[in-house]
Design a protein around this motif. Sequence first.
Motif, PDB file in Angstrom:
ATOM      1  N   LEU A 182       0.929  -1.002   0.094  1.00  0.00           N
ATOM      2  CA  LEU A 182       0.070  -0.013  -0.048  1.00  0.00           C
ATOM      3  C   LEU A 182       0.883   1.177   0.120  1.00  0.00           C
ATOM      4  O   LEU A 182       1.933   1.099   0.506  1.00  0.00           O
TER       5      LEU A 182
ATOM      6  N   LEU B  38       0.962   5.765  -0.111  1.00  0.00           N
ATOM      7  CA  LEU B  38       0.324   6.732   0.003  1.00  0.00           C
ATOM      8  C   LEU B  38       0.835   7.913  -0.902  1.00  0.00           C
ATOM      9  O   LEU B  38       1.988   7.870  -1.042  1.00  0.00           O
TER      10      LEU B  38
ATOM     11  N   VAL C 261      -2.105   3.503   7.481  1.00  0.00           N
ATOM     12  CA  VAL C 261      -2.085   3.476   5.788  1.00  0.00           C
ATOM     13  C   VAL C 261      -3.306   2.767   5.263  1.00  0.00           C
ATOM     14  O   VAL C 261      -3.959   3.155   4.457  1.00  0.00           O
TER      15      VAL C 261
ATOM     16  N   HIS D 282      -6.262   4.724   5.055  1.00  0.00           N
ATOM     17  CA  HIS D 282      -6.268   6.079   4.423  1.00  0.00           C
ATOM     18  C   HIS D 282      -7.365   6.153   3.266  1.00  0.00           C
ATOM     19  O   HIS D 282      -6.826   5.250   2.363  1.00  0.00           O
TER      20      HIS D 282
ATOM     21  N   ARG E 223      -5.208   5.941  -0.242  1.00  0.00           N
ATOM     22  CA  ARG E 223      -4.011   4.430  -0.488  1.00  0.00           C
ATOM     23  C   ARG E 223      -4.180   4.049  -1.802  1.00  0.00           C
ATOM     24  O   ARG E 223      -5.186   4.084  -2.371  1.00  0.00           O
TER      25      ARG E 223
ATOM     26  N   GLU F 182      -2.961   0.533  -3.920  1.00  0.00           N
ATOM     27  CA  GLU F 182      -2.338  -0.847  -3.629  1.00  0.00           C
ATOM     28  C   GLU F 182      -1.318  -0.886  -5.117  1.00  0.00           C
ATOM     29  O   GLU F 182      -1.807  -0.462  -6.299  1.00  0.00           O
TER      30      GLU F 182
END
Length: 175
Positions: A96, A98, A119, A122, A125, A127
């Motif tokens: 993940l 950010l 995280v 969030h 985020r 992937e």
Amino acid sequence: MAASPLTRAVLEIDEYVSGLGWDQPARLFALVDTARLRADQPSLADRLGLQDEPESSGLTPIEQDEIPTDQPLDEFLGTIAWPDAVVGCALVVERLMLPPSAEAQVPQGLNEAKLAQWVAEHPDRQEVRMTVAVLRDGSRDSALRLREKDSTTEVLTGSDLVPGLAEALTATFEE
């Protein structure tokens, strides 16, 4: 077509793992010189379907055994020693991420587990699947694929996209 044999290997690995879907464990690959593999182990080259490849086809990725899930990845990488026939290696991991704008929002004092949970929850985020490859000579390349843009045409490539992971893989060739 990708210019370097290393970039082609990274994209080949990315495509292979993409075909397995998301939420996969980390995967480790040895990279061997295809011409040397055909010369030294013709029966293995035949089983891998390399008999029809052009002589200058570059690198062949060979997936290794599963990476243990009960050991941190950096510790596991520290246990690897490659035979001389292996000219490079590649690792595929999902994480993940950010955006940089979220960095200022990270609460202070979180331990690793709480930070991972923060995280994961969030709203911004992403992937991402990272495929990072290095050669013994220090060359490196990588591919990043976002889950929300899961298409071959959306894969980002570059030599310095995941420098820490590339350095950790390079260290597996140090004696």
